[in-house]
Each structure stands twice: as structure tokens, then as C-alpha cells.
Design a protein around this motif. Sequence first.
Motif, PDB file in Angstrom:
ATOM      1  N   GLY A 177       0.808  -1.183  -0.018  1.00  0.00           N
ATOM      2  CA  GLY A 177      -0.137   0.043   0.048  1.00  0.00           C
ATOM      3  C   GLY A 177       1.019   1.370   0.053  1.00  0.00           C
ATOM      4  N   ILE A 178       0.502   1.988  -0.893  1.00  0.00           N
ATOM      5  CA  ILE A 178       1.039   3.604  -0.945  1.00  0.00           C
ATOM      6  C   ILE A 178       0.081   4.660  -0.929  1.00  0.00           C
ATOM      7  CG2 ILE A 178       3.147   2.755  -2.264  1.00  0.00           C
ATOM      8  CD1 ILE A 178       2.076   4.040  -4.726  1.00  0.00           C
ATOM      9  N   GLU A 179       0.450   5.844  -0.327  1.00  0.00           N
ATOM     10  CA  GLU A 179      -0.523   6.878  -0.554  1.00  0.00           C
ATOM     11  C   GLU A 179       0.305   7.862  -1.400  1.00  0.00           C
ATOM     12  OE1 GLU A 179      -1.299   7.714   3.676  1.00  0.00           O
ATOM     13  OE2 GLU A 179      -2.953   6.370   3.679  1.00  0.00           O
ATOM     14  N   VAL A 180      -0.556   8.534  -2.341  1.00  0.00           N
ATOM     15  CA  VAL A 180      -0.053   9.811  -3.062  1.00  0.00           C
ATOM     16  C   VAL A 180      -0.681  10.992  -2.683  1.00  0.00           C
ATOM     17  CG1 VAL A 180       0.481  10.511  -5.386  1.00  0.00           C
ATOM     18  CG2 VAL A 180       0.177   7.942  -4.936  1.00  0.00           C
ATOM     19  N   ILE A 181       0.242  11.866  -2.210  1.00  0.00           N
ATOM     20  CA  ILE A 181      -0.250  13.316  -1.721  1.00  0.00           C
ATOM     21  C   ILE A 181      -0.071  14.262  -2.621  1.00  0.00           C
ATOM     22  CG2 ILE A 181      -0.366  15.093   0.106  1.00  0.00           C
ATOM     23  CD1 ILE A 181       1.174  11.591   1.014  1.00  0.00           C
ATOM     24  N   CYS A 182      -0.946  14.976  -3.245  1.00  0.00           N
ATOM     25  CA  CYS A 182      -0.744  16.351  -3.942  1.00  0.00           C
ATOM     26  C   CYS A 182      -0.909  17.596  -3.199  1.00  0.00           C
ATOM     27  CB  CYS A 182      -1.801  16.504  -5.436  1.00  0.00           C
ATOM     28  SG  CYS A 182      -1.358  17.556  -6.299  1.00  0.00           S
ATOM     29  N   ARG A 183       0.245  18.299  -3.266  1.00  0.00           N
ATOM     30  CA  ARG A 183       0.251  19.401  -2.153  1.00  0.00           C
ATOM     31  C   ARG A 183       0.068  20.926  -2.998  1.00  0.00           C
ATOM     32  NH1 ARG A 183       1.289  17.502   2.861  1.00  0.00           N
ATOM     33  NH2 ARG A 183       2.156  15.497   3.055  1.00  0.00           N
ATOM     34  N   TYR A 184      -0.785  21.681  -2.688  1.00  0.00           N
ATOM     35  CA  TYR A 184      -1.004  23.062  -3.358  1.00  0.00           C
ATOM     36  C   TYR A 184      -0.474  24.285  -2.401  1.00  0.00           C
ATOM     37  CZ  TYR A 184      -3.503  21.037  -7.075  1.00  0.00           C
ATOM     38  OH  TYR A 184      -4.130  20.005  -8.053  1.00  0.00           O
ATOM     39  N   ARG A 185      -0.412  23.688  -0.937  1.00  0.00           N
ATOM     40  CA  ARG A 185      -0.036  24.598  -0.107  1.00  0.00           C
ATOM     41  C   ARG A 185       0.713  23.849   1.063  1.00  0.00           C
ATOM     42  NH1 ARG A 185      -0.730  30.220  -0.461  1.00  0.00           N
ATOM     43  NH2 ARG A 185      -2.486  30.756  -1.697  1.00  0.00           N
ATOM     44  N   ALA A 186       1.726  24.622   1.714  1.00  0.00           N
ATOM     45  CA  ALA A 186       2.570  23.903   2.943  1.00  0.00           C
ATOM     46  C   ALA A 186       1.777  23.891   3.937  1.00  0.00           C
ATOM     47  CB  ALA A 186       4.016  24.512   3.157  1.00  0.00           C
ATOM     48  N   THR A 187       1.436  22.620   4.510  1.00  0.00           N
ATOM     49  CA  THR A 187       0.730  22.297   5.856  1.00  0.00           C
ATOM     50  C   THR A 187       1.142  20.920   6.482  1.00  0.00           C
ATOM     51  OG1 THR A 187      -1.268  22.714   7.115  1.00  0.00           O
ATOM     52  CG2 THR A 187      -1.580  21.807   4.881  1.00  0.00           C
ATOM     53  N   GLY A 188       0.442  20.623   7.588  1.00  0.00           N
ATOM     54  CA  GLY A 188       0.275  19.204   8.020  1.00  0.00           C
ATOM     55  C   GLY A 188       1.899  18.777   7.953  1.00  0.00           C
ATOM     56  N   SER A 189       1.868  17.370   7.658  1.00  0.00           N
ATOM     57  CA  SER A 189       3.055  16.686   7.461  1.00  0.00           C
ATOM     58  C   SER A 189       4.163  17.442   6.899  1.00  0.00           C
ATOM     59  CB  SER A 189       2.887  15.184   7.123  1.00  0.00           C
ATOM     60  OG  SER A 189       2.308  15.382   5.773  1.00  0.00           O
ATOM     61  N   PHE A 190       3.913  17.966   5.810  1.00  0.00           N
ATOM     62  CA  PHE A 190       5.038  18.670   4.783  1.00  0.00           C
ATOM     63  C   PHE A 190       5.775  19.676   5.818  1.00  0.00           C
ATOM     64  CE2 PHE A 190       6.854  21.808   1.997  1.00  0.00           C
ATOM     65  CZ  PHE A 190       7.261  21.051   0.935  1.00  0.00           C
ATOM     66  N   MET A 191       5.194  20.332   6.612  1.00  0.00           N
ATOM     67  CA  MET A 191       5.577  21.382   7.462  1.00  0.00           C
ATOM     68  C   MET A 191       6.578  20.601   8.559  1.00  0.00           C
ATOM     69  SD  MET A 191       5.346  24.202   6.471  1.00  0.00           S
ATOM     70  CE  MET A 191       6.051  25.067   8.122  1.00  0.00           C
ATOM     71  N   ARG A 192       5.766  19.412   9.174  1.00  0.00           N
ATOM     72  CA  ARG A 192       6.775  18.655  10.071  1.00  0.00           C
ATOM     73  C   ARG A 192       8.008  18.381   9.512  1.00  0.00           C
ATOM     74  NH1 ARG A 192       1.420  16.875  11.323  1.00  0.00           N
ATOM     75  NH2 ARG A 192       1.687  14.652  10.321  1.00  0.00           N
ATOM     76  N   ARG A 193       7.843  17.913   8.317  1.00  0.00           N
ATOM     77  CA  ARG A 193       8.995  17.357   7.844  1.00  0.00           C
ATOM     78  C   ARG A 193      10.326  18.437   7.235  1.00  0.00           C
ATOM     79  NH1 ARG A 193       5.652  13.728   4.446  1.00  0.00           N
ATOM     80  NH2 ARG A 193       5.498  11.735   5.612  1.00  0.00           N
ATOM     81  N   TYR A 194       9.434  19.678   6.737  1.00  0.00           N
ATOM     82  CA  TYR A 194      10.415  20.336   6.121  1.00  0.00           C
ATOM     83  C   TYR A 194      10.228  22.095   6.658  1.00  0.00           C
ATOM     84  CZ  TYR A 194       9.847  16.638   2.735  1.00  0.00           C
ATOM     85  OH  TYR A 194      10.188  15.124   2.464  1.00  0.00           O
ATOM     86  N   GLY A 195      10.055  22.072   7.931  1.00  0.00           N
ATOM     87  CA  GLY A 195       9.586  23.204   8.367  1.00  0.00           C
ATOM     88  C   GLY A 195      10.749  24.169   8.502  1.00  0.00           C
ATOM     89  N   MET A 196      11.873  23.495   8.424  1.00  0.00           N
ATOM     90  CA  MET A 196      13.245  24.314   8.390  1.00  0.00           C
ATOM     91  C   MET A 196      13.474  25.361   7.224  1.00  0.00           C
ATOM     92  SD  MET A 196      17.038  23.015   8.681  1.00  0.00           S
ATOM     93  CE  MET A 196      17.091  22.253  10.348  1.00  0.00           C
ATOM     94  N   TYR A 197      12.689  25.011   6.317  1.00  0.00           N
ATOM     95  CA  TYR A 197      12.726  25.841   4.941  1.00  0.00           C
ATOM     96  C   TYR A 197      11.300  26.276   4.242  1.00  0.00           C
ATOM     97  CZ  TYR A 197      17.411  23.151   4.558  1.00  0.00           C
ATOM     98  OH  TYR A 197      18.462  22.882   4.980  1.00  0.00           O
ATOM     99  N   ALA A 198      10.275  25.410   4.815  1.00  0.00           N
ATOM    100  CA  ALA A 198       9.020  25.956   4.068  1.00  0.00           C
ATOM    101  C   ALA A 198       8.352  26.830   4.999  1.00  0.00           C
ATOM    102  CB  ALA A 198       8.176  24.761   3.816  1.00  0.00           C
TER     103      ALA A 198
END
Length: 226
Positions: A94-115
Motif C-alpha cells: 500500500g502507498i499513498e499519493v499526496i498532491c500539495r498546493y500549499r505547505a501544511t500538516g506533515s509537509f511542515m513537520r518534515r520541511y519546516g526548516m525551509y518551508a
Amino acid sequence: MELVYKGKTKDVYALENGNYLLKFKDDVTGVDGVFDPGANTVGLQIEGAGKAGLQLTKHFFEILQEAGIPTHYVDATIDSAEMIVKPATIFGKGIEVICRYRATGSFMRRYGMYAKEGQELDGFVEITLKDDQREDPPISGDALDLLGILTLAEYEQLKHLTRQISSVVKTELLNRGIELYDIKLEFGRGENGEIMLIDEISGGNMRAYKDGVYIAPLDLEKLIVN
């Protein structure tokens, strides 16, 4: 019907004709009682969430069908919160595919140093493994190919379908003054090997905002369908 899988937000039953029945539940993913479509645990139960999720899913799947985009959708009965789907084989476990139009949620938890929160991401596609123990780690196309989960050609096709489907959803929301921040999709292979959208498209697997205010899953269904 034979129960073949008990999931976080829906149960799966095998039907005698080879299709499957998905029974939508009122459970939604989140942490500490707060909804989060990217979470890998059930965080809370919202009365009516199952029917609302199916109502929105039916709405979007039928739009995608008209556009000729392959999905597993066959039919849905809102009152019983049930959807009939074609059989599909998942990628790996199983995989999940995320399409992101704005930075929030887990994207910020991972890349918050830059985003920055709310930063525009222009339909960035991210693939994660469905692995609760490892908190659904993101994975690259090369790694997916190396591990035999999907080929590089399938990876490119998956990205294309994700952007195509997400654009349909984004436009549908924009027509109602709603902005899509991100959406989580799942794909599988049909009996002929064709890659198709599976699972659901509901408020439970996307983040949407109206006038800068987050819209809860049940409210989103009312704004889109009713």
C-alpha cells in the motif's frame, strides 16, 4: 458477503460477483482528538462522517468517470454508507499519493526548516508507504523501482494521474470559493493491469479552506454536494 479487511475508516467485503463492497465508518484519522488526513491512527469519531465521505466520494468519482479517468467505482448507496467497487491490486503493501498546493500538516513537520506555513507548492506530488510502524515514510521514484513496488514508468504515470485528478477536485472546489491545500489519493492495478484511482475522495483525505478558514470534513460535503 465476506469481510476481507477491517480498516481505520472503512471495512471491505468480497461480493459473489467478484466486486467488493466498501462500508464507510464514522471514524476519521487524527491525533489527540484533532482531525488530520495525514495521520495513521484513528483520532476521533464524527457522527455522519461515513455517509458524508461517501456522498463526496460518489460526487467526485462520477465526475472523473465522465472525464475518462480510470477508477474502481461502480455504484454507491448513501443511506447505507456503502460503495461497490471493482477489484484492484495495491502497490506493495500500500502507498499513498499526496498532491500539495500549499505547505501544511506533515509537509511542515518534515520541511519546516525551509518551508513556511501556507507556502504555495504548485501541485507537488509526494508518495508515502502505508506503514503505521514507521509513520508512513516518504519514498522516491527510484526507491519504489529498486524495491519492486512499481516501475519508474508507473511512477511517472502515477504522478500524472495524481495531478490530473487533483486538478479536477481543485477546480470543483474553486467554483464554490474553496481552496484545496492538499489531497491524499490511493491507486491500484485493475484486472487488466491498468492503474486506477481506488479508495475514496472525501473531506477525510483533504484539507480545504474558505476565506482562510479550515473546513471540517462534514461541512465540506455540505458545501460541495448540497
